[in-house]
Design a protein around this motif. Structure first.
Motif, PDB file in Angstrom:
ATOM      1  N   SER A 147      84.868  27.173  56.039  1.00 54.93           N
ATOM      2  CA  SER A 147      83.675  26.635  56.738  1.00 54.93           C
ATOM      3  C   SER A 147      83.465  25.378  56.166  1.00 54.93           C
ATOM      4  O   SER A 147      84.039  24.832  55.093  1.00 54.93           O
ATOM      5  CB  SER A 147      82.510  27.589  56.746  1.00 54.93           C
ATOM      6  OG  SER A 147      82.374  27.629  55.355  1.00 54.93           O
ATOM      7  N   GLY A 148      82.382  24.499  56.730  1.00 58.67           N
ATOM      8  CA  GLY A 148      81.929  23.312  56.145  1.00 58.67           C
ATOM      9  C   GLY A 148      83.029  22.298  56.348  1.00 58.67           C
ATOM     10  O   GLY A 148      82.868  21.138  55.609  1.00 58.67           O
ATOM     11  N   CYS A 149      83.764  22.213  57.449  1.00 61.15           N
ATOM     12  CA  CYS A 149      84.783  21.353  57.558  1.00 61.15           C
ATOM     13  C   CYS A 149      85.031  21.080  59.079  1.00 61.15           C
ATOM     14  O   CYS A 149      84.724  21.894  59.670  1.00 61.15           O
ATOM     15  CB  CYS A 149      85.797  21.219  56.884  1.00 61.15           C
ATOM     16  SG  CYS A 149      87.074  22.420  57.334  1.00 61.15           S
ATOM     17  N   ILE A 150      85.223  19.825  59.565  1.00 59.25           N
ATOM     18  CA  ILE A 150      85.734  19.833  61.042  1.00 59.25           C
ATOM     19  C   ILE A 150      87.137  19.248  61.142  1.00 59.25           C
ATOM     20  O   ILE A 150      87.538  18.237  60.263  1.00 59.25           O
ATOM     21  CB  ILE A 150      84.616  18.853  61.912  1.00 59.25           C
ATOM     22  CG1 ILE A 150      84.912  18.833  63.356  1.00 59.25           C
ATOM     23  CG2 ILE A 150      84.650  17.508  61.112  1.00 59.25           C
ATOM     24  CD1 ILE A 150      83.962  18.317  64.230  1.00 59.25           C
ATOM     25  N   THR A 151      87.840  20.054  62.088  1.00 62.96           N
ATOM     26  CA  THR A 151      89.372  19.780  62.218  1.00 62.96           C
ATOM     27  C   THR A 151      89.522  18.652  63.277  1.00 62.96           C
ATOM     28  O   THR A 151      88.447  18.248  64.134  1.00 62.96           O
ATOM     29  CB  THR A 151      89.985  21.016  62.542  1.00 62.96           C
ATOM     30  OG1 THR A 151      89.552  21.485  63.956  1.00 62.96           O
ATOM     31  CG2 THR A 151      89.925  22.093  61.628  1.00 62.96           C
ATOM     32  N   ALA A 152      90.423  18.118  63.308  1.00 65.89           N
ATOM     33  CA  ALA A 152      91.122  17.177  64.356  1.00 65.89           C
ATOM     34  C   ALA A 152      90.775  17.911  65.767  1.00 65.89           C
ATOM     35  O   ALA A 152      90.411  17.114  66.478  1.00 65.89           O
ATOM     36  CB  ALA A 152      92.407  16.815  64.116  1.00 65.89           C
ATOM     37  N   ASP A 153      91.439  19.101  65.917  1.00 66.55           N
ATOM     38  CA  ASP A 153      91.225  19.973  67.182  1.00 66.55           C
ATOM     39  C   ASP A 153      89.749  19.772  67.595  1.00 66.55           C
ATOM     40  O   ASP A 153      89.317  19.348  68.788  1.00 66.55           O
ATOM     41  CB  ASP A 153      91.677  21.140  67.307  1.00 66.55           C
ATOM     42  CG  ASP A 153      93.098  21.324  67.349  1.00 66.55           C
ATOM     43  OD1 ASP A 153      93.870  19.991  67.906  1.00 66.55           O
ATOM     44  OD2 ASP A 153      93.900  22.188  67.251  1.00 66.55           O
ATOM     45  N   GLU A 154      88.836  19.887  66.722  1.00 68.60           N
ATOM     46  CA  GLU A 154      87.484  20.052  67.113  1.00 68.60           C
ATOM     47  C   GLU A 154      86.812  18.858  67.357  1.00 68.60           C
ATOM     48  O   GLU A 154      85.939  18.883  68.402  1.00 68.60           O
ATOM     49  CB  GLU A 154      86.660  20.977  65.774  1.00 68.60           C
ATOM     50  CG  GLU A 154      86.919  22.387  65.729  1.00 68.60           C
ATOM     51  CD  GLU A 154      86.871  22.927  64.313  1.00 68.60           C
ATOM     52  OE1 GLU A 154      87.003  24.074  64.236  1.00 68.60           O
ATOM     53  OE2 GLU A 154      86.754  22.254  63.462  1.00 68.60           O
ATOM     54  N   ALA A 155      87.156  17.757  66.518  1.00 67.36           N
ATOM     55  CA  ALA A 155      86.705  16.468  66.955  1.00 67.36           C
ATOM     56  C   ALA A 155      86.937  16.062  68.283  1.00 67.36           C
ATOM     57  O   ALA A 155      86.321  15.458  68.932  1.00 67.36           O
ATOM     58  CB  ALA A 155      87.235  15.512  65.682  1.00 67.36           C
ATOM     59  N   ARG A 156      88.314  16.207  68.676  1.00 63.26           N
ATOM     60  CA  ARG A 156      88.753  15.910  70.026  1.00 63.26           C
ATOM     61  C   ARG A 156      88.124  16.520  71.017  1.00 63.26           C
ATOM     62  O   ARG A 156      87.720  16.013  72.036  1.00 63.26           O
ATOM     63  CB  ARG A 156      90.344  16.232  69.906  1.00 63.26           C
ATOM     64  CG  ARG A 156      91.188  14.985  69.341  1.00 63.26           C
ATOM     65  CD  ARG A 156      92.478  15.029  69.553  1.00 63.26           C
ATOM     66  NE  ARG A 156      93.282  16.112  68.882  1.00 63.26           N
ATOM     67  CZ  ARG A 156      94.035  16.325  67.850  1.00 63.26           C
ATOM     68  NH1 ARG A 156      93.894  15.149  67.090  1.00 63.26           N
ATOM     69  NH2 ARG A 156      94.402  17.353  67.452  1.00 63.26           N
ATOM     70  N   LEU A 157      87.985  17.887  70.912  1.00 64.98           N
ATOM     71  CA  LEU A 157      87.235  18.789  72.027  1.00 64.98           C
ATOM     72  C   LEU A 157      85.863  18.400  72.098  1.00 64.98           C
ATOM     73  O   LEU A 157      85.202  18.284  73.326  1.00 64.98           O
ATOM     74  CB  LEU A 157      87.292  20.153  71.709  1.00 64.98           C
ATOM     75  CG  LEU A 157      88.569  20.716  72.004  1.00 64.98           C
ATOM     76  CD1 LEU A 157      88.799  22.315  71.531  1.00 64.98           C
ATOM     77  CD2 LEU A 157      88.977  21.202  73.308  1.00 64.98           C
ATOM     78  N   LEU A 158      85.141  18.094  70.631  1.00 65.50           N
ATOM     79  CA  LEU A 158      83.686  17.623  70.894  1.00 65.50           C
ATOM     80  C   LEU A 158      83.677  16.333  71.466  1.00 65.50           C
ATOM     81  O   LEU A 158      82.670  16.289  72.213  1.00 65.50           O
ATOM     82  CB  LEU A 158      83.312  17.361  69.495  1.00 65.50           C
ATOM     83  CG  LEU A 158      81.890  17.199  69.050  1.00 65.50           C
ATOM     84  CD1 LEU A 158      81.031  18.540  69.694  1.00 65.50           C
ATOM     85  CD2 LEU A 158      81.712  17.352  67.485  1.00 65.50           C
TER      86      LEU A 158
END
Length: 306
Positions: A147-158
């Motif tokens: 927890s407490g981090c953001i992945t490349a997939d999450e950044a792109r979807l966001l």
């Protein structure tokens, strides 16, 4: 929905897998009449619930078919009504959470394709990504439980969800969404974040504070009125052009279409670029909340200076 498709779907993925041949059979059966019906959409979701190992061919079909049903399955096409939005959220959230990356990709694609949609659809999609960052669990994690981090997939979807045309402030970031970006930033400080995340944070909050967004989508009701006008057997668009020709006879269409816009776009853009007192107070409160200026906030301030 034909019984044929219902029977095919009920027999599919009984062992948790789905073959290319089974996908092709379902694809041909569901698209037989050129549309995806409500019963077929439910059956496709039921198959997805049984698939434990989804291949790319299944994910592609799942997203394509259900996007068509949600976005274009009712009139006017492209405008998602309350009933269909509730159906999609309930179908995805039937066990209390979003289970697969395919479902999150479906939500994202629906928001990108639709001309307009109830705001809670976008809110639900954003909440799933925020939940993954805060808890370390969810379909974007793929076995990673940090927890407490953001992945490349999450950044792109966001990024795709934030700038989708269907939702709060179409193709732009709203204050509520800027608040979400700050929450995710605070939760992931010091984490092994993807490089894409800092750029998204800066551009997203910067968009809220300084971007000019003039696009205002039609309401579903207004779109239905216009569609009925275009399709009216007598009168409608044909009568409009006939009347326009009579009015403008002798002077082309200048008399009909020569009305000048009353908008001063340069002034509107300049006003949007300027940070208001209210926006400055909001920004100061977010930056001063923890008593320190972190690298993301510094990058945002540098961006705003330019």
């Amino acid at each position: 929905m034909t019984m044929h498709f219902s029977e095919l779907a009920s027999q599919t993925a009984a062992d948790g897998t789905i073959s290319a041949e089974e996908i092709l059979i379902l694809r041909r059966a569901s698209w037989a009449n050129g549309t995806i019906e409500a019963g077929e959409a439910d059956a496709i979701f039921a198959v997805n619930d049984r698939v434990t190992t989804a291949n790319e061919a299944w994910i592609e079909y799942f997203i394509e078919a259900l996007t068509e049903f949600v976005v274009n399955g009712s009139e006017p096409r492209g405008f998602i009504d309350e009933v269909r939005a509730d159906w999609l959220i309930a179908r995805i959230d039937h066990d209390g959470r979003l289970d697969s990356l395919a479902e999150l990709e479906l939500l994202t694609k629906v928001l990108e394709k639709a001309a307009n949609a109830p705001g809670r659809l976008k809110d639900y999609a954003l909440a799933q990504i925020e939940r993954a960052v805060l808890t370390g669990e969810g379909p974007t994690r793929r076995g990673m439980l940090q927890s407490g981090c953001i992945t490349a997939d999450e950044a792109r979807l966001l990024r795709r969800v934030l700038f989708a045309q269907a939702g709060d402030r179409p193709a732009g970031v709203s204050r509520i969404e800027a608040d979400l970006l700050f929450r995710i930033k605070d939760a992931s400080l010091g984490g092994a974040n993807a490089p894409e995340w800092k750029q998204l944070f800066v551009q997203g909050v910067g968009n809220y504070l300084t971007a000019y967004v003039s696009y205002e989508p039609l309401s579903r009701e207004r779109a239905a009125e216009l569609e009925e006008f275009m399709n009216r057997p007598s009168g409608g668009v044909g009568e409009f052009f006939a009347r326009a020709a009579r009015i403008s006879r002798g002077g082309g269409f200048r008399g009909v279409f020569a009305q000048r816009s009353t908008h001063d776009y340069d002034a509107e853009i300049a006003a949007a670029n300027a940070i208001t007192d209210d926006e400055q107070s909001w920004l100061d409160a977010r930056i001063e909340a923890d008593g320190q200026l972190d690298e993301y906030e510094q990058a945002l301030l540098d961006f705003l200076k330019t």
